[in-house]
Scaffold this active site. Structure first.
Site, mmCIF file in Angstrom:
data_model
loop_
_atom_site.group_PDB
_atom_site.id
_atom_site.type_symbol
_atom_site.label_atom_id
_atom_site.label_comp_id
_atom_site.label_asym_id
_atom_site.label_seq_id
_atom_site.Cartn_x
_atom_site.Cartn_y
_atom_site.Cartn_z
ATOM 1 N N ASP A 127 -3.817 -10.525 12.072
ATOM 2 C CA ASP A 127 -3.110 -10.475 11.109
ATOM 3 C C ASP A 127 -2.878 -11.891 10.792
ATOM 4 O O ASP A 127 -1.617 -12.679 11.424
ATOM 5 C CB ASP A 127 -1.494 -9.513 11.811
ATOM 6 C CG ASP A 127 -0.648 -9.520 9.945
ATOM 7 O OD1 ASP A 127 -0.683 -8.097 10.012
ATOM 8 O OD2 ASP A 127 -0.198 -10.206 9.472
ATOM 9 N N ASP A 187 1.406 -12.385 9.829
ATOM 10 C CA ASP A 187 1.870 -12.577 11.257
ATOM 11 C C ASP A 187 1.672 -13.446 11.793
ATOM 12 O O ASP A 187 3.065 -14.520 12.125
ATOM 13 C CB ASP A 187 1.868 -11.286 12.049
ATOM 14 C CG ASP A 187 2.371 -9.910 11.345
ATOM 15 O OD1 ASP A 187 3.705 -10.324 11.246
ATOM 16 O OD2 ASP A 187 2.573 -9.074 12.377
ATOM 17 N N THR A 198 -0.819 7.838 -0.993
ATOM 18 C CA THR A 198 -1.926 7.343 -1.981
ATOM 19 C C THR A 198 -2.559 6.721 -0.816
ATOM 20 O O THR A 198 -3.871 6.203 -1.497
ATOM 21 C CB THR A 198 -1.715 7.580 -3.559
ATOM 22 O OG1 THR A 198 -1.276 5.570 -3.339
ATOM 23 C CG2 THR A 198 -0.444 8.081 -4.586
ATOM 24 N N ARG A 249 0.983 -0.951 -0.326
ATOM 25 C CA ARG A 249 -0.143 0.178 -0.205
ATOM 26 C C ARG A 249 1.262 1.522 0.024
ATOM 27 O O ARG A 249 1.760 1.643 1.161
ATOM 28 C CB ARG A 249 -1.140 -0.113 0.959
ATOM 29 C CG ARG A 249 -1.776 0.782 1.374
ATOM 30 C CD ARG A 249 -2.932 0.915 2.702
ATOM 31 N NE ARG A 249 -3.738 -0.066 2.438
ATOM 32 C CZ ARG A 249 -4.708 -0.292 3.097
ATOM 33 N NH1 ARG A 249 -5.801 1.152 2.803
ATOM 34 N NH2 ARG A 249 -5.148 -1.492 2.433
HETATM 35 N N1 URA Z 1 -5.615 -8.253 7.107
HETATM 36 C C1 URA Z 1 -5.193 -9.216 7.877
HETATM 37 O O1 URA Z 1 -4.809 -9.593 8.388
HETATM 38 N N2 URA Z 1 -6.443 -9.355 8.929
HETATM 39 C C2 URA Z 1 -6.805 -8.212 9.469
HETATM 40 O O2 URA Z 1 -8.053 -8.535 10.020
HETATM 41 C C3 URA Z 1 -6.897 -7.342 7.989
HETATM 42 C C4 URA Z 1 -6.448 -7.664 6.888
#
Ligand code: URA
Length: 209
Positions: free
Chosen positions: A200, A203, A108, A104
Site C-alpha cells: 500500500d 501506508d 457501489t 470508494r
Molecule cells: N494501491 C496501492 O497502494 N497498492 C496497490 O498494490 C494497489 C493500489
C-alpha cells in the site's frame, strides 16, 4: 489509443527496487519515491516545446533555447499522490498543484469525490495527474473525469507502478491521456493489490502500517 511510456532509466529502476523492498524504512521509502518522481519528471517533459532566445555570453551573442512559457499543473490523487509532488516540483517549480480526493463507495465500489481544489485557470494548463499505483484504474479515471468536467484537455498520467488491467481501463476511458510509469507489473490480485507491486503506497509513505 494513448501511449504508455515505461521510464526504464537505470537510476529509476534501481531506486524502484528499493521502493518495492518490504524492509525499506518509511524514511527511505519517502526519499526514494521523491527521487524517482524527479527522474520521471525529467522523462515526462522530454517533448516540451522550446523557443529561441538570444543571450549575451561573456564571449558573444548566442542563439539559445528556453522552455516556451508552458503553464503546468500537478494533480495528485490523495493521499499517495502527495508523495511524488515535491520531487516533480524540483524540476518544475512554477507548476501549480491541485488536489483530488476520492474514496470508494462500499456499496457501489465506485470512486466518489470528497475533495477537489484546483488552480482557477486549470483548463489552460497542461496537467499531470499523479497516482503512484495504477491498480484498477478507477481512481485515475475518476480524477481525469473531474478535470475533463472542468474543460481540461491536456492531461498526462504519472504512476510508479501500473497493472495491465489499470492501463487498459485508462486507455479505454481516456484514449487521449498518455501514461508514464516506472514499471508495468504482472496482475492485480483478489484484494486489489498490484503483484508484485510494493504494497500500500499510502501506508508506506506515511508510516500508517
Ligand atoms: N494501491 C496501492 O497502494 N497498492 C496497490 O498494490 C494497489 C493500489
Amino acid at each position: 489509443m494513448s501511449k504508455v511510456f515505461v521510464c526504464d532509466h537505470p537510476l529509476i529502476q534501481h531506486k524502484l527496487t528499493y521502493i518495492r523492498d518490504k524492509n525499506t524504512t518509511t524514511k527511505d521509502f519517502r526519499e526514494l519515491v521523491d527521487e524517482v518522481a524527479t527522474l520521471m519528471a525529467y522523462e515526462i517533459t522530454r517533448e516540451i516545446p522550446l523557443e529561441r532566445v538570444e543571450v549575451e555570453t561573456p564571449v558573444q551573442r548566442a542563439e539559445c533555447q528556453i522552455i516556451s512559457g508552458r503553464m503546468l499543473g500537478l494533480i495528485p490523487i490523495l493521499r499517495a499522490g502527495l508523495g511524488m509532488v515535491d520531487g516533480i516540483l524540483k524540476l518544475l517549480p512554477a507548476a501549480k498543484v491541485g488536489h483530488v480526493g476520492l474514496y470508494r463507495d462500499p456499496d457501489t465500489l465506485q470512486p466518489v469525490e470528497y475533495y477537489v481544489k484546483l488552480p482557477t485557470d486549470v483548463q489552460e494548463r497542461e496537467l499531470i495527474v499523479i497516482d503512484p499505483m495504477l491498480a484498477t484504474g478507477g481512481s485515475a479515471n475518476a480524477a481525469i473525469d473531474v478535470l475533463k468536467k472542468r474543460d481540461c484537455s491536456q492531461i498526462k498520467l504519472m504512476c510508479l507502478i501500473a497493472s495491465p488491467e489499470g492501463i487498459r481501463a485508462v486507455q479505454e476511458a481516456h484514449p487521449d491521456v498518455d501514461i508514464y510509469v516506472a514499471a508495468v507489473d504482472e496482475y492485480l490480485n483478489e484484494h486489489g493489490y498490484i503483484v508484485p507491486g510494493l504494497g500500500d503506497a499510502g501506508d508506506r509513505l506515511f508510516g500508517t502500517k
